[in-house]
Design an enzyme around this catalytic site. Structure first.
Site, PDB file in Angstrom:
ATOM      1  N   CYS A  88       0.836  -1.277   0.095  1.00  0.00           N
ATOM      2  CA  CYS A  88      -0.130   0.130   0.109  1.00  0.00           C
ATOM      3  C   CYS A  88       0.862   1.287  -0.096  1.00  0.00           C
ATOM      4  O   CYS A  88       0.260   2.351  -0.128  1.00  0.00           O
ATOM      5  CB  CYS A  88      -0.829  -0.039   1.146  1.00  0.00           C
ATOM      6  N   HIS A 344      -9.513   4.240  -0.081  1.00  0.00           N
ATOM      7  CA  HIS A 344      -8.227   3.445   0.002  1.00  0.00           C
ATOM      8  C   HIS A 344      -7.765   2.639  -1.397  1.00  0.00           C
ATOM      9  O   HIS A 344      -8.126   1.564  -1.413  1.00  0.00           O
ATOM     10  CB  HIS A 344      -7.775   2.701   1.161  1.00  0.00           C
TER      11      HIS A 344
END
Lengths: 397, 464
Positions: A88, A344
């Site tokens: 991420c 996200h």
């Protein structure tokens, strides 16, 4: 002797798509949405870009492998596009690559793009990532909520918190981000929530409930980077400069040895120390105006505040409950809603954080504009607390 | 002279109340029965229960083992050899004759008979996880368990006097290759023509070979799920002074290949030195082995602790789900392929099957998965145990028994690994709790049936 990156690179412009369940758009469309915003804000064309970095975590969904999908989607002018993947934290990794390209003098203008199309899996949450052939033979079938739930249980155990205090602090963390995102038209989740809603939400991975988890979103964000000199010649304002860009990768110490107590993120501490040194920051609680942290889960935000030195070890939960990190608090955290509410899209998140920092530092944040911010810190974390990539980036005027 | 040197047993934690079968299916079928039957957890099969039983052997010198037999009517694999997987998990000597023995619950005693006759150091492990049609008597009668026995030359717990194995095409149960469910013939025929004729004949032959009269026998250990059948065999064989060992049907169920050894394990503390024992099993004939008890049986713990340590289960659907008889909704997260990656698995066999880390003798640093390198030593972890550093109960991750529980485990002696926690009480674990390690099914491919194995952590109820 290395001299670091401080003040060698300027942010010329940034762009960010609306995040959310973008059923009508593919990864290529999302990239175009962010890219055209950045070009328009900079007043340049794609032909001015000398090199590009592209972050996308998943390649079995989304747009596939390599830099080709981005070069084609944006009709880039026959330049190199480097695809990066670092869990991420890929968005910041793309930014870092482009920053180094400019700092080295290799190019005048570099593009960093992060994009992810996640809502084509058919289920909620992130799909399992490939781990090679050996790891699945011994590693549990785990999820990201499960990985970070372990951080929460260790934090609770190490600091002797009651389950009630932990849950309330986590609920306040999420409540605050929901309140902030209500003012952000690009955010995925824009409805405020109450503490009670968060406390009563179903458990996803003990002790994390639904509102302790960020959503999975479609989205893209990008940065155009150049030298301070070129930026000044193109812009009518003082450009935002890169003060530090540090990234640390776990080497197995946390996951394979017993010294780490599980209640903090080791790599974040290392990255923060290096970033503060690079940027010349010695009192982050006073000097940092705003933070965009990788709040994939409420507990991650609490622990990160401590790892960055913005709260003493074992006290962030209390400072959070006291409102220190609220939108109107002493040190606003996630003023755009954070991962929790802005959303996200994995490979884009690091650049989304920098987008907000850039908007705030240049006075373009509209109704959520903070008063005279001068230094912004972004923290982008990939992986699990025990095995991860953590980056700390500082930008400022 | 050869003997049984050691006996071990393993019962899975779950005990299904047979009344739960009745509550679910009593309106439809009659085969429910009373009491409890053991129910293997989703990640247990004949290989894992055999490994667990061998690890429960109280006295063992596994490095002297020359032959390993895995006796089971429910081998997880038609190929590869299941005994080879068992051998790897137990880290038995590299040179070892391994074989699967299958087709009949008597396979265990056939292997034991052969071992006792040839006097080699033999480990015989037996485990069954029978699958029968929902609501059938076979389903209710059955139990899941493993057992293990060590045999070799010289005196031991039970000194071998003689044995007889009689073969007959008496098919009380059949199951074609590839078929899931067995077909059982009528109980009365099995009892009258099978148990009461073939067993007395085999016992008589064994006693003749041992030079003993029938009234010289003190104990008959004979598995039979039909009530009273063992007592009838005692009478039919003229064993006038013999006590039939408890059949464990109300606490465990008929565990097939494991059951004779399981009953032996349970009754062992009641066998005095010098007493005589007939250990017998039925199935396409009959085997009877005659022993004179040596020293040490009464010091064994028996099976009471394991029987008492069960966890009562009242949800019959778990049996159906665990045995893949229920086509339940796994969700899209459950739709993944379990890759075989055989070359990876073989390259890492010591780590994956044997749970062996590497250790730097100079720094003491333990690393799993092990790294190759000069000066590092292999560092077995399976028997070390550890402590939970942190964990979670994850309701999002796919699991065949949600929540999926896992966390960081600190090994005693150094090193750390994120591991699966298993057994139904896994969600109760917390940071700081002691754990021990068990060999279990890691995952199963829903389409091919291919399964992988690895080690998981369970609560260590009695840490050393």
């Amino acid at each position: 002797m290395a001299t670091g990156l401080k003040d060698k690179v300027a942010i010329l412009s940034m762009g960010c798509s609306r995040f959310g369940e973008r059923w009508d758009m593919g990864q290529e469309d999302l990239m175009r949405e962010a890219f055209y915003e950045a070009l328009q804000r900079a007043g340049i064309g794609a032909e001015d870009i000398g090199a590009a970095w592209y972050s996308a975590h998943y390649d079995d969904i989304g747009a596939g492998k390599s830099g080709v999908p981005m070069a084609m989607a944006l009709s880039l002018p026959g330049i190199g596009v480097t695809r990066v993947e670092n869990f991420c934290a890929g968005g910041t990794e793309a930014f870092r690559g482009a920053v180094m390209a400019v700092a080295s003098g290799a190019v005048d203008i570099a593009l960093a793009m992060g994009a992810e199309k996640l809502k084509d899996t058919g289920f909620a949450g992130l799909p399992p990532a490939s781990r090679g052939t050996l790891a699945p033979m011994y590693m549990p079938t785990h999820t990201n909520p499960g990985n970070f739930a372990q951080l929460a249980r260790a934090y609770e155990a190490v600091h002797g918190l009651s389950r009630g205090d932990l849950k309330h602090a986590m609920a306040h963390t999420s409540m605050k981000s929901h309140a902030n995102a209500a003012k952000n038209e690009k955010a995925h989740l824009r409805r405020p929530i109450t503490i009670e809603q968060a406390l009563q939400a179903p458990i996803v991975a003990d002790p994390l409930g639904l509102f302790d988890c960020c959503p999975v979103s479609d989205g893209a964000a990008c940065a155009l980077l150049t030298t301070p000199e070129i930026a000044r010649s193109l812009l009518n304002i003082d450009p935002v400069l890169v003060k530090a860009a540090q990234l640390v990768t776990s080497n197995g110490w946390e996951a394979q040895q017993s010294e780490w107590n599980g209640a903090y993120v080791h790599t974040t501490r290392l990255a923060a120390r290096a970033a503060y040194a690079e940027a010349g920051i010695n009192d982050p609680r006073r000097q940092i105006s705003m933070t965009e942290l990788h709040d994939c889960f409420s507990i991650t935000e609490l622990v990160t505040l401590e790892d960055l030195g913005l709260a003493d070890s074992g006290t962030a939960w209390r400072a959070m409950l006291d409102g220190r990190f609220d939108g109107d608090g002493v040190q606003p955290c996630q003023i755009d809603g954070g991962l929790k509410c802005f959303g996200h899209p994995v490979g884009a998140s690091g650049l989304r954080m920098l987008y907000e920092a850039w908007l705030q530092l240049t006075g373009q944040a509209g109704t959520r504009q903070l008063r005279l911010p001068s230094l912004a810190l972004t923290h982008n974390l990939g992986g699990a607390p025990a095995q991860n990539v953590s980056s700390v980036t500082i930008v400022g005027l | 002279m050869s003997s049984i040197k050691s006996i071990g047993a393993y019962l899975p934690q779950l005990r299904l109340e047979r009344s739960a079968i009745g509550q679910a299916l009593g309106w439809l079928t009659t085969g429910t029965g009373r009491g409890l039957r053991t129910l293997a957890f989703w990640d247990e099969d004949s290989v894992t229960m055999a490994v667990a039983a061998a690890r429960n052997l109280p006295a063992k010198d596994l490095q002297a083992i020359e032959t390993l037999t895995l006796a089971t009517t429910t081998p997880p694999f038609a190929e590869p050899q299941n005994a080879a997987l068992t051998h790897a998990a137990l880290r038995l000597p590299r040179y070892c004759c391994t074989q699967d023995a299958t087709g009949t619950p008597r396979a265990t005693l056939l292997a034991l008979h052969a071992a006792l006759e040839n006097g080699r150091n033999a480990l015989i492990v037996a485990a069954d996880k029978p699958v029968a049609k929902a609501g059938s008597a076979a389903e209710s009668r059955a139990g899941d368990a493993g057992a293990a026995v060590l045999a070799g030359a010289g005196d031991g717990l039970l000194n071998y006097l003689a044995g007889a194995s009689l073969s007959a095409p008496f098919i009380h149960r059949s199951r074609a290759t590839g078929a899931t469910f067995p077909l059982d013939w009528e109980d009365r025929w099995i009892r009258e023509e099978g148990y009461l004729k073939l067993l007395p004949e085999a016992i008589k032959t064994a006693l003749e070979r041992a030079g003993l009269a029938p009234d010289a026998i003190n104990h008959l250990i004979l598995p039979c799920a039909m009530a009273g059948a063992a007592a009838s065999v005692v009478r039919a064989a003229g064993l006038t002074n013999a006590r039939p060992a408890p059949d464990l049907n109300d606490q465990v169920g008929d565990t097939g290949t494991a059951h004779a050894l399981l009953m032996l394990c349970a009754v062992a503390p009641q066998i005095a030195p010098g007493e005589t024992v007939v250990l017998a099993q039925f199935g396409q004939g009959a085997t009877a082995l005659v022993f004179a008890a040596g020293e040490g049986l009464q010091q064994l713990g028996g099976l009471k602790e394991q029987i008492d340590g069960g966890r009562v289960e009242t949800c019959y659907a778990k049996l159906l789900a665990f045995s893949d008889q229920l086509d339940w909704d796994r969700g899209l997260r459950g739709r993944y392929i379990v890759p075989e990656s055989q070359s990876t698995a073989y390259r890492n066999a010591e780590a994956i099957f044997g749970f062996v880390a590497s250790r730097d003798p100079h720094t003491g640093q333990v690393i799993f998965p092990p790294t190759a390198g000069g000066g590092l030593e292999p560092w077995p972890l399976a028997d070390r145990g550890g402590t939970v550093a942190t964990m979670t109960s994850d309701l999002l991750a796919f699991s065949r028994h949600p929540p999926n529980c896992y966390g960081l485990v600190d090994f005693n002696g150094g090193g750390r690994l994120m591991m699966d926690f298993t057994d139904p009480d896994a969600p109760d674990l917390a940071p700081g709790d002691p754990v021990r390690f068990v060999f279990r099914v890691k995952d199963i491919d829903a389409h091919s049936g291919y399964r992988r194995y690895f080690w998981k952590a369970v609560r260590d109820a009695a840490p050393a």
